[in-house]
Design a protein around this motif. Sequence first.
Motif, mmCIF file in Angstrom:
data_model
loop_
_atom_site.group_PDB
_atom_site.id
_atom_site.type_symbol
_atom_site.label_atom_id
_atom_site.label_comp_id
_atom_site.label_asym_id
_atom_site.label_seq_id
_atom_site.Cartn_x
_atom_site.Cartn_y
_atom_site.Cartn_z
ATOM 1 N N GLU A 1 29.136 7.566 24.693
ATOM 2 C CA GLU A 1 30.327 8.420 24.739
ATOM 3 C C GLU A 1 31.575 7.640 24.300
ATOM 4 O O GLU A 1 32.431 8.168 23.585
ATOM 5 N N GLN A 2 31.657 6.387 24.684
ATOM 6 C CA GLN A 2 32.790 5.569 24.218
ATOM 7 C C GLN A 2 32.724 5.379 22.713
ATOM 8 O O GLN A 2 33.750 5.364 22.027
ATOM 9 N N LEU A 3 31.514 5.220 22.175
ATOM 10 C CA LEU A 3 31.377 5.048 20.724
ATOM 11 C C LEU A 3 31.870 6.312 20.005
ATOM 12 O O LEU A 3 32.594 6.233 19.013
ATOM 13 N N GLY B 1 29.738 -3.128 39.739
ATOM 14 C CA GLY B 1 29.119 -3.468 38.451
ATOM 15 C C GLY B 1 28.899 -2.250 37.563
ATOM 16 O O GLY B 1 28.215 -2.327 36.550
ATOM 17 N N GLU B 2 29.479 -1.095 37.949
ATOM 18 C CA GLU B 2 29.305 0.145 37.165
ATOM 19 C C GLU B 2 30.380 0.225 36.080
ATOM 20 O O GLU B 2 31.385 -0.480 36.136
ATOM 21 N N LEU B 3 30.179 1.138 35.114
ATOM 22 C CA LEU B 3 31.198 1.364 34.087
ATOM 23 C C LEU B 3 32.192 2.415 34.562
ATOM 24 O O LEU B 3 31.810 3.389 35.205
ATOM 25 N N ASP C 1 37.475 -7.075 23.126
ATOM 26 C CA ASP C 1 36.328 -7.591 23.882
ATOM 27 C C ASP C 1 35.950 -6.556 24.937
ATOM 28 O O ASP C 1 36.782 -6.169 25.751
ATOM 29 N N GLY C 2 34.703 -6.082 24.888
ATOM 30 C CA GLY C 2 34.222 -5.218 25.980
ATOM 31 C C GLY C 2 34.348 -3.729 25.746
ATOM 32 O O GLY C 2 34.342 -2.953 26.708
ATOM 33 N N TYR C 3 34.429 -3.319 24.514
ATOM 34 C CA TYR C 3 34.518 -1.890 24.190
ATOM 35 C C TYR C 3 33.964 -1.688 22.790
ATOM 36 O O TYR C 3 34.268 -2.516 21.924
ATOM 37 N N PRO C 4 33.191 -0.643 22.516
ATOM 38 C CA PRO C 4 32.679 0.386 23.411
ATOM 39 C C PRO C 4 31.442 -0.103 24.160
ATOM 40 O O PRO C 4 30.772 -1.024 23.728
ATOM 41 N N ARG C 5 31.154 0.555 25.296
ATOM 42 C CA ARG C 5 30.008 0.118 26.111
ATOM 43 C C ARG C 5 28.954 1.180 26.307
ATOM 44 O O ARG C 5 27.911 0.890 26.892
ATOM 45 N N ASP C 6 29.223 2.411 25.909
ATOM 46 C CA ASP C 6 28.168 3.439 26.012
ATOM 47 C C ASP C 6 28.367 4.456 24.886
ATOM 48 O O ASP C 6 29.392 4.432 24.199
#
Length: 208
Positions: free
Chosen positions: A91-93, A56-58, A84-89
């Motif tokens: 750093e991804q942003l 369940g981790e990224l 769908d499902g991006y960005p999630r944190d």
Amino acid sequence: MMILLMGPQGAGKGTQGERLAEQLGYPLIGAGALLRDEIATASELGVRLRAIMDAGELVSPDIITDILQRRLQQPDAAAGVVIDGYPRDPEQLRLMFERFVPEMVIVLDLDDQTAVDRLGGRWMCPQGHIYNEQTRPPQTTGVCDEDGEALFQRSDDTETAIRKRLQIYHADTAPLIAEMQTHGIQIEHVDASRSIEDVWEDVSALVR
Ligand code: AMP
């Protein structure tokens, strides 16, 4: 046009995304689905990804951003995409803003208990069609209505992994919505606790 679908697990991003992509004639690109495709190749990277996802981790921001960017360079993504499902944190942003900027974010809002109930009853087909024991059962148990393939449950749809994924959503992903708004991206909220048809009515109106 690039549209992001955000919202907790179980909000219906995959289901609404399928419809939205079809209406617009764009591909639906699921970050999780891209990672599952990599796992299916049984590559060394895929083996590592599977362990992270089942917990369940990224996965790391660089890996998912690189995989997504490669997908966005395919010819069918030139006119527009639904992601769908991006960005999630955070750093991804940051990486996203360096490489591509969406025009619209559709947020599917759902409370945690409904999300857990929905995901526990979720069944998938290998081609990506999504069913639910309560809200969208297949005509024949265990068989996809669309292509007759055998349905399966995702290995990360266990209650422990679902709770972990929801916790990450609230801590890391949900705050990104306000940040994207400050960058001038159009943000639209939809109440996802209703039926698939009612949610779709609101989602489709946003792009009409
Ligand atoms: P999903 O299919 O969107 O529920 O994603 C399933 C799993 O894939 C997540 O629990 C993560 O382990 C991984 N994943 C999907 N999207 C991302 C992302 N943007 N960043 C990191 N990991 C991701």
